[in-house]
Design a protein around this motif. Structure first.
Motif, PDB file in Angstrom:
ATOM      1  N   VAL A 254     -11.793   3.852  27.721  1.00  0.00           N
ATOM      2  CA  VAL A 254     -11.795   5.306  27.932  1.00  0.00           C
ATOM      3  C   VAL A 254     -11.596   5.621  29.413  1.00  0.00           C
ATOM      4  O   VAL A 254     -10.865   6.549  29.778  1.00  0.00           O
ATOM      5  CB  VAL A 254     -13.107   5.940  27.379  1.00  0.00           C
ATOM      6  N   ARG A 255     -12.221   4.826  30.285  1.00  0.00           N
ATOM      7  CA  ARG A 255     -12.034   5.035  31.730  1.00  0.00           C
ATOM      8  C   ARG A 255     -10.574   4.801  32.139  1.00  0.00           C
ATOM      9  O   ARG A 255     -10.003   5.538  32.928  1.00  0.00           O
ATOM     10  CB  ARG A 255     -12.948   4.100  32.535  1.00  0.00           C
ATOM     11  N   HIS A 256      -9.982   3.751  31.569  1.00  0.00           N
ATOM     12  CA  HIS A 256      -8.570   3.429  31.844  1.00  0.00           C
ATOM     13  C   HIS A 256      -7.677   4.609  31.429  1.00  0.00           C
ATOM     14  O   HIS A 256      -6.820   5.066  32.186  1.00  0.00           O
ATOM     15  CB  HIS A 256      -8.217   2.147  31.077  1.00  0.00           C
ATOM     16  N   LEU A 257      -7.946   5.094  30.228  1.00  0.00           N
ATOM     17  CA  LEU A 257      -7.170   6.213  29.687  1.00  0.00           C
ATOM     18  C   LEU A 257      -7.321   7.454  30.574  1.00  0.00           C
ATOM     19  O   LEU A 257      -6.326   8.127  30.906  1.00  0.00           O
ATOM     20  CB  LEU A 257      -7.706   6.503  28.284  1.00  0.00           C
TER      21      LEU A 257
ATOM     22  N   VAL B 159      -3.940  -2.641  22.994  1.00  0.00           N
ATOM     23  CA  VAL B 159      -3.409  -2.552  24.355  1.00  0.00           C
ATOM     24  C   VAL B 159      -3.245  -1.081  24.717  1.00  0.00           C
ATOM     25  O   VAL B 159      -2.844  -0.274  23.877  1.00  0.00           O
ATOM     26  CB  VAL B 159      -2.032  -3.272  24.433  1.00  0.00           C
ATOM     27  N   ILE B 160      -3.593  -0.750  25.954  1.00  0.00           N
ATOM     28  CA  ILE B 160      -3.284   0.572  26.508  1.00  0.00           C
ATOM     29  C   ILE B 160      -2.320   0.346  27.667  1.00  0.00           C
ATOM     30  O   ILE B 160      -2.554  -0.525  28.514  1.00  0.00           O
ATOM     31  CB  ILE B 160      -4.550   1.287  27.032  1.00  0.00           C
ATOM     32  N   LYS B 161      -1.247   1.116  27.691  1.00  0.00           N
ATOM     33  CA  LYS B 161      -0.263   0.998  28.785  1.00  0.00           C
ATOM     34  C   LYS B 161       0.479   2.318  28.912  1.00  0.00           C
ATOM     35  O   LYS B 161       0.479   3.128  27.990  1.00  0.00           O
ATOM     36  CB  LYS B 161       0.688  -0.182  28.524  1.00  0.00           C
ATOM     37  N   PRO B 162       1.131   2.547  30.043  1.00  0.00           N
ATOM     38  CA  PRO B 162       1.812   3.833  30.241  1.00  0.00           C
ATOM     39  C   PRO B 162       3.212   3.874  29.640  1.00  0.00           C
ATOM     40  O   PRO B 162       3.828   2.824  29.422  1.00  0.00           O
ATOM     41  CB  PRO B 162       1.895   3.940  31.772  1.00  0.00           C
ATOM     42  N   THR B 163       3.729   5.075  29.400  1.00  0.00           N
ATOM     43  CA  THR B 163       5.098   5.208  28.871  1.00  0.00           C
ATOM     44  C   THR B 163       6.149   5.003  29.953  1.00  0.00           C
ATOM     45  O   THR B 163       7.333   4.970  29.652  1.00  0.00           O
ATOM     46  CB  THR B 163       5.338   6.619  28.270  1.00  0.00           C
ATOM     47  N   SER B 164       5.724   4.914  31.206  1.00  0.00           N
ATOM     48  CA  SER B 164       6.721   4.696  32.264  1.00  0.00           C
ATOM     49  C   SER B 164       6.323   3.502  33.103  1.00  0.00           C
ATOM     50  O   SER B 164       6.170   3.599  34.300  1.00  0.00           O
ATOM     51  CB  SER B 164       6.841   5.929  33.156  1.00  0.00           C
ATOM     52  N   GLY B 165       6.146   2.380  32.431  1.00  0.00           N
ATOM     53  CA  GLY B 165       5.679   1.189  33.144  1.00  0.00           C
ATOM     54  C   GLY B 165       6.751   0.149  33.339  1.00  0.00           C
ATOM     55  O   GLY B 165       7.827   0.203  32.761  1.00  0.00           O
ATOM     56  N   ALA B 166       6.454  -0.810  34.206  1.00  0.00           N
ATOM     57  CA  ALA B 166       7.258  -2.017  34.371  1.00  0.00           C
ATOM     58  C   ALA B 166       6.337  -3.060  34.977  1.00  0.00           C
ATOM     59  O   ALA B 166       5.378  -2.712  35.672  1.00  0.00           O
ATOM     60  CB  ALA B 166       8.451  -1.771  35.274  1.00  0.00           C
ATOM     61  N   GLY B 167       6.626  -4.330  34.690  1.00  0.00           N
ATOM     62  CA  GLY B 167       5.821  -5.403  35.266  1.00  0.00           C
ATOM     63  C   GLY B 167       4.358  -5.340  34.827  1.00  0.00           C
ATOM     64  O   GLY B 167       3.469  -5.772  35.545  1.00  0.00           O
TER      65      GLY B 167
ATOM     66  N   ALA C  74      -8.892  -6.369  34.260  1.00  0.00           N
ATOM     67  CA  ALA C  74      -8.834  -4.933  34.550  1.00  0.00           C
ATOM     68  C   ALA C  74      -7.390  -4.453  34.545  1.00  0.00           C
ATOM     69  O   ALA C  74      -6.475  -5.217  34.843  1.00  0.00           O
ATOM     70  CB  ALA C  74      -9.465  -4.656  35.907  1.00  0.00           C
ATOM     71  N   PHE C  75      -7.200  -3.163  34.205  1.00  0.00           N
ATOM     72  CA  PHE C  75      -5.829  -2.634  34.113  1.00  0.00           C
ATOM     73  C   PHE C  75      -5.098  -2.683  35.451  1.00  0.00           C
ATOM     74  O   PHE C  75      -3.874  -2.776  35.494  1.00  0.00           O
ATOM     75  CB  PHE C  75      -5.832  -1.202  33.558  1.00  0.00           C
ATOM     76  N   ASP C  76      -5.860  -2.644  36.562  1.00  0.00           N
ATOM     77  CA  ASP C  76      -5.192  -2.655  37.870  1.00  0.00           C
ATOM     78  C   ASP C  76      -5.219  -4.044  38.521  1.00  0.00           C
ATOM     79  O   ASP C  76      -4.889  -4.182  39.699  1.00  0.00           O
ATOM     80  CB  ASP C  76      -5.776  -1.583  38.803  1.00  0.00           C
TER      81      ASP C  76
ATOM     82  N   ALA D 179      -1.303  -1.896  32.466  1.00  0.00           N
ATOM     83  CA  ALA D 179      -1.495  -2.334  31.080  1.00  0.00           C
ATOM     84  C   ALA D 179      -2.753  -3.200  30.999  1.00  0.00           C
ATOM     85  O   ALA D 179      -3.031  -3.976  31.915  1.00  0.00           O
ATOM     86  CB  ALA D 179      -0.285  -3.123  30.600  1.00  0.00           C
ATOM     87  N   ALA D 180      -3.518  -3.052  29.913  1.00  0.00           N
ATOM     88  CA  ALA D 180      -4.677  -3.923  29.688  1.00  0.00           C
ATOM     89  C   ALA D 180      -4.965  -3.983  28.197  1.00  0.00           C
ATOM     90  O   ALA D 180      -4.537  -3.110  27.431  1.00  0.00           O
ATOM     91  CB  ALA D 180      -5.906  -3.403  30.437  1.00  0.00           C
ATOM     92  N   ARG D 181      -5.673  -5.035  27.797  1.00  0.00           N
ATOM     93  CA  ARG D 181      -6.054  -5.185  26.385  1.00  0.00           C
ATOM     94  C   ARG D 181      -7.562  -5.031  26.253  1.00  0.00           C
ATOM     95  O   ARG D 181      -8.322  -5.382  27.180  1.00  0.00           O
ATOM     96  CB  ARG D 181      -5.581  -6.535  25.849  1.00  0.00           C
TER      97      ARG D 181
END
Ligand SMILES: Nc1ncnc2c1ncn2[C@@H]1O[C@H](COP(=O)(O)OP(=O)(O)O)[C@@H](O)[C@H]1O
Ligand SMILES: [Mg+2]
Length: 295
Positions: free
Chosen positions: A152-155, A128-136, A204-206, A140-142
């Motif tokens: 890599v694009r998500h990052l 999983v990639i997700k931000p350190t300041s996230g909610a809901g 997709a992450f968004d 985030a995506a797997r």
């Protein structure tokens, strides 16, 4: 009469999705308190006029974190703020999970990739990639290793926007055993709930996500309680906590691990646990009493 600010955000043009807020406001009013619903970023609010500012649903903070933390610090200087500003500051940055891991709390294993870091991603298991300041589950995506380019694009997109990324193994047990939320209030377990997995494979992450799918009441196990209590004991300034939600999943060994500590604006899910309202009101009134001397 104690005066309490129930702090939320301005959801316009959407309606408020905070189902706890009307219940809490009514119950506090019935108990003789003056409870106002106010927006954290409303400059016209006189925070000093309240005995207690109770952060409830400030749900835009994850993309306005610095502004929000600055508000908490200002507000906490003129009235009693729950949770206190120092805890808010610490908890709005999910690097706290790494800190908990370092002092021996069982957590979901996490690597942090700040802007500028190379896209060093797992090639042997789903992650999983997700931000350190996230909610809901925002941003985030797997990913399975064969979707390296999309990851890599998500990052890169997160880094462009200034976010530090967290990389975790995808916790497989969540698909069958779900994630458990242990809600504490006034120093004790209030109730527990369980929800199903949020991240769909290939999404997709968004993409839009349902934050709490399949939510249901849950009876916390001894092992879950023990891990939650260890996590809470490791919070800096833990004595100042009025409320806390500990989100747990099971690791590969079947033992609970902390996925998230929610010390800012946890959903209380009072509609699932109507019997909890009284205890929440009692704890909030006791907290307001402590703040009375200041206003
Ligand atoms: N490592 C992981 N393994 C499996 N699912 C995850 C993982 N990290 C996040 N998720 C899913 O994404 C959701 C949101 O992630 P979380 O870390 O709780 O952040 P937040 O709730 O603050 O957005 C979780 O409830 C869970 O369903
Ligand atoms: Mg969460």
């Amino acid at each position: 009469m104690p005066r309490i600010a129930l702090v939320t955000y301005d959801p316009l043009p959407e309606p408020s999705h905070d189902r706890d807020l009307p219940v809490l406001r009514e119950a506090l009013a019935a108990a003789g308190a003056g409870a106002d619903v106010v927006h954290w970023d409303d400059d016209t609010v006189d925070w000093a006029a309240y005995d207690l500012a109770l952060i409830r649903s400030t749900w835009d903070y994850s993309w306005r974190t610095a502004e929000f933390v600055a508000w908490a610090e200002r507000c906490g200087k003129v009235t009693r703020l729950a949770n206190p500003a120092a805890i808010v500051r610490w908890n709005t940055d999910k690097r706290y999970l790494g800190e908990l891991g370092e002092v021996g709390v069982p957590v979901v294993s996490t690597r942090y990739l700040p802007p500028g870091a190379a896209p060093d991603l797992p090639d042997e298991h789903e992650y999983v990639i997700k931000p350190t300041s996230g909610a809901g589950a925002r941003y985030a995506a797997r990913y399975t290793p064969d979707r390296h380019e999309a990851a890599v694009r998500h990052l890169a997109r997160m880094h462009d926007e200034g976010f530090t990324a967290m990389v975790q193994p995808y916790v497989r047990s969540i698909d069958t055993r779900g994630e458990r939320a242990l809600q504490f209030f006034g120093g004790r377990l209030l109730h527990a709930s369980r929800k199903q997995a949020v991240l769909a494979p290939g999404a997709a992450f968004d993409a839009q996500k349902v934050a709490h799918p399949g939510l249901e009441p849950w009876t916390a196990t001894e092992a879950e309680l023990a891990v939650a209590e260890r996590a809470l004991a490791a919070v800096p300034d833990a004595h100042g906590l009025l409320y806390a939600r500990v989100d747990l999943v099971d690791g590969e060994d079947g033992e609970p691990r902390v996925m998230e500590l929610e010390l800012v604006e946890p959903n209380l899910f009072l509609f699932l646990h109507p019997g909890s309202v009284e205890r929440v009101v009692a704890a909030v009134l006791a907290e307001a009493e402590l703040g009375r001397g200041r206003s």
